[in-house]
Design a protein around this motif. Structure first.
Motif, short mmCIF file in Angstrom:
data_model
loop_
_atom_site.label_atom_id
_atom_site.label_comp_id
_atom_site.label_asym_id
_atom_site.label_seq_id
_atom_site.Cartn_x
_atom_site.Cartn_y
_atom_site.Cartn_z
N LEU A 260 43.12 31.26 29.63
CA LEU A 260 43.18 32.52 30.37
C LEU A 260 42.29 32.47 31.61
O LEU A 260 42.71 32.87 32.70
CB LEU A 260 42.77 33.70 29.48
N ARG A 261 41.09 31.96 31.46
CA ARG A 261 40.18 31.84 32.60
C ARG A 261 40.82 31.01 33.71
O ARG A 261 40.82 31.40 34.88
CB ARG A 261 38.85 31.21 32.16
N ASP A 262 41.41 29.88 33.34
CA ASP A 262 42.01 29.00 34.34
C ASP A 262 43.19 29.66 35.06
O ASP A 262 43.35 29.51 36.26
CB ASP A 262 42.46 27.69 33.68
N HIS A 263 44.01 30.40 34.32
CA HIS A 263 45.15 31.08 34.93
C HIS A 263 44.74 32.28 35.77
O HIS A 263 45.39 32.58 36.77
CB HIS A 263 46.15 31.51 33.86
N LEU A 264 43.70 32.97 35.37
CA LEU A 264 43.25 34.15 36.10
C LEU A 264 42.47 33.79 37.37
O LEU A 264 42.50 34.55 38.34
CB LEU A 264 42.35 35.01 35.20
N ALA A 265 41.79 32.66 37.36
CA ALA A 265 40.86 32.31 38.44
C ALA A 265 41.51 32.36 39.82
O ALA A 265 40.90 32.83 40.78
CB ALA A 265 40.25 30.92 38.18
N GLY A 266 42.74 31.91 39.93
CA GLY A 266 43.41 31.89 41.24
C GLY A 266 43.87 33.25 41.73
O GLY A 266 44.36 33.37 42.85
N HIS A 267 43.69 34.28 40.92
CA HIS A 267 44.16 35.62 41.27
C HIS A 267 43.04 36.62 41.47
O HIS A 267 43.31 37.79 41.75
CB HIS A 267 45.11 36.14 40.18
N LYS A 268 41.81 36.19 41.33
CA LYS A 268 40.71 37.15 41.43
C LYS A 268 40.64 37.70 42.86
O LYS A 268 40.91 36.99 43.83
CB LYS A 268 39.39 36.56 40.98
N PRO A 269 40.30 38.97 42.97
CA PRO A 269 40.25 39.58 44.30
C PRO A 269 39.09 39.04 45.13
O PRO A 269 38.10 38.54 44.58
CB PRO A 269 40.06 41.07 43.99
N LYS A 270 39.23 39.15 46.46
CA LYS A 270 38.15 38.70 47.34
C LYS A 270 36.89 39.51 47.10
O LYS A 270 35.79 38.98 47.17
CB LYS A 270 38.60 38.82 48.80
N GLU A 271 37.08 40.80 46.83
CA GLU A 271 35.97 41.68 46.50
C GLU A 271 36.25 42.31 45.15
O GLU A 271 37.40 42.60 44.82
CB GLU A 271 35.82 42.78 47.55
N LYS A 272 35.20 42.54 44.36
CA LYS A 272 35.37 43.17 43.06
C LYS A 272 36.03 44.54 43.21
O LYS A 272 35.74 45.27 44.16
CB LYS A 272 34.02 43.36 42.37
N LEU A 273 36.91 44.87 42.28
CA LEU A 273 37.48 46.19 42.25
C LEU A 273 36.38 47.20 41.94
O LEU A 273 35.54 46.97 41.07
CB LEU A 273 38.58 46.28 41.19
N GLU A 274 36.40 48.32 42.65
CA GLU A 274 35.40 49.36 42.46
C GLU A 274 35.95 50.44 41.53
O GLU A 274 37.13 50.76 41.57
CB GLU A 274 35.01 49.97 43.81
N PRO A 275 35.09 51.03 40.72
CA PRO A 275 35.55 52.07 39.79
C PRO A 275 35.88 53.38 40.52
O PRO A 275 35.35 53.62 41.59
CB PRO A 275 34.37 52.26 38.86
N PRO A 276 36.75 54.16 39.89
CA PRO A 276 37.49 53.90 38.66
C PRO A 276 38.67 52.95 38.91
O PRO A 276 39.20 52.89 40.02
CB PRO A 276 37.97 55.28 38.22
N ILE A 277 39.07 52.25 37.88
CA ILE A 277 40.13 51.23 37.98
C ILE A 277 41.25 51.56 37.00
O ILE A 277 40.99 51.95 35.86
CB ILE A 277 39.56 49.83 37.66
N ARG A 278 42.48 51.36 37.46
CA ARG A 278 43.65 51.44 36.58
C ARG A 278 44.09 50.00 36.32
O ARG A 278 44.21 49.20 37.24
CB ARG A 278 44.80 52.20 37.22
N PHE B 86 48.44 44.19 36.73
CA PHE B 86 48.31 45.02 37.93
C PHE B 86 47.02 45.81 37.77
O PHE B 86 46.82 46.47 36.75
CB PHE B 86 49.50 45.98 38.05
N ALA B 87 46.12 45.69 38.74
CA ALA B 87 44.88 46.44 38.70
C ALA B 87 44.65 47.06 40.07
O ALA B 87 44.88 46.40 41.09
CB ALA B 87 43.71 45.53 38.33
N GLU B 88 44.21 48.31 40.06
CA GLU B 88 43.98 48.99 41.33
C GLU B 88 42.80 49.95 41.22
O GLU B 88 42.50 50.47 40.15
CB GLU B 88 45.22 49.77 41.77
N GLU B 89 42.16 50.15 42.36
CA GLU B 89 41.14 51.17 42.45
C GLU B 89 41.85 52.52 42.57
O GLU B 89 42.84 52.63 43.29
CB GLU B 89 40.28 50.93 43.68
N ILE B 90 41.40 53.50 41.82
CA ILE B 90 42.02 54.81 41.86
C ILE B 90 40.96 55.87 42.16
O ILE B 90 39.76 55.62 42.09
CB ILE B 90 42.74 55.14 40.53
#
Length: 137
Positions: free
Chosen positions: A48-66, A132-136
């Motif tokens: 999971l770590r290896d597959h997710l690593a290439g998709h991490k955002p440039k900046e951390k998502l800020e709360p709240p998050i969906r 799918f993750a987004e700042e809300i």
């Protein structure tokens, strides 16, 4: 407020059936019991770590998050593409392993910042994990 940061991707793998509950129990030299990850769980975490690593955002998502996660498991005899899956693994146990890896990779500061969650599992012709993750607001 507009969405400041959005992450959306599909990991084309067979979703793991090993979850964070797949731990082993041992006893230390002083007789104190402790839990540790099974070899299978260690492999799942690394994959999971290896597959997710290439998709991490440039900046951390800020709360709240969906967060929306759709697990697409291989079709079985008698099951249709897109049919909801009502067998193990339990969704909440699978999610824990995934979210811990996302936290480790700095998708967000802490997974407690996820305030909205949509979590589903299906049988599918194309296996994988949709995220799918987004700042809300």
């Amino acid at each position: 407020m507009e969405n400041k940061n959005v992450v959306e991707f599909f990991i084309n793998i067979t979703p793991p059936t090993v979850t964070h509950h797949d731990k082993k129990l041992a006893v230390s030299k002083n007789g104190k019991p402790y839990m540790y990850d099974s070899m299978e769980l260690k492999k799942v975490k690394a994959e999971l770590r290896d597959h997710l690593a290439g998709h991490k955002p440039k900046e951390k998502l800020e709360p709240p998050i969906r967060l929306v996660v759709k697990w697409c498991f291989p079709l079985k005899e008698g099951k249709k593409n897109g049919q909801y899956m009502t067998e193990k693994p339990d969704l909440d146990n699978s999610l824990k392993t995934l979210m811990d890896r996302m936290t480790q990779l700095d998708f967000w500061e802490d997974d407690c910042h996820v305030a909205s969650l949509v979590l589903e599992k299906f049988y599918a012709e194309i296996t994988g994990i949709y995220i799918f993750a987004e700042e809300i607001e």
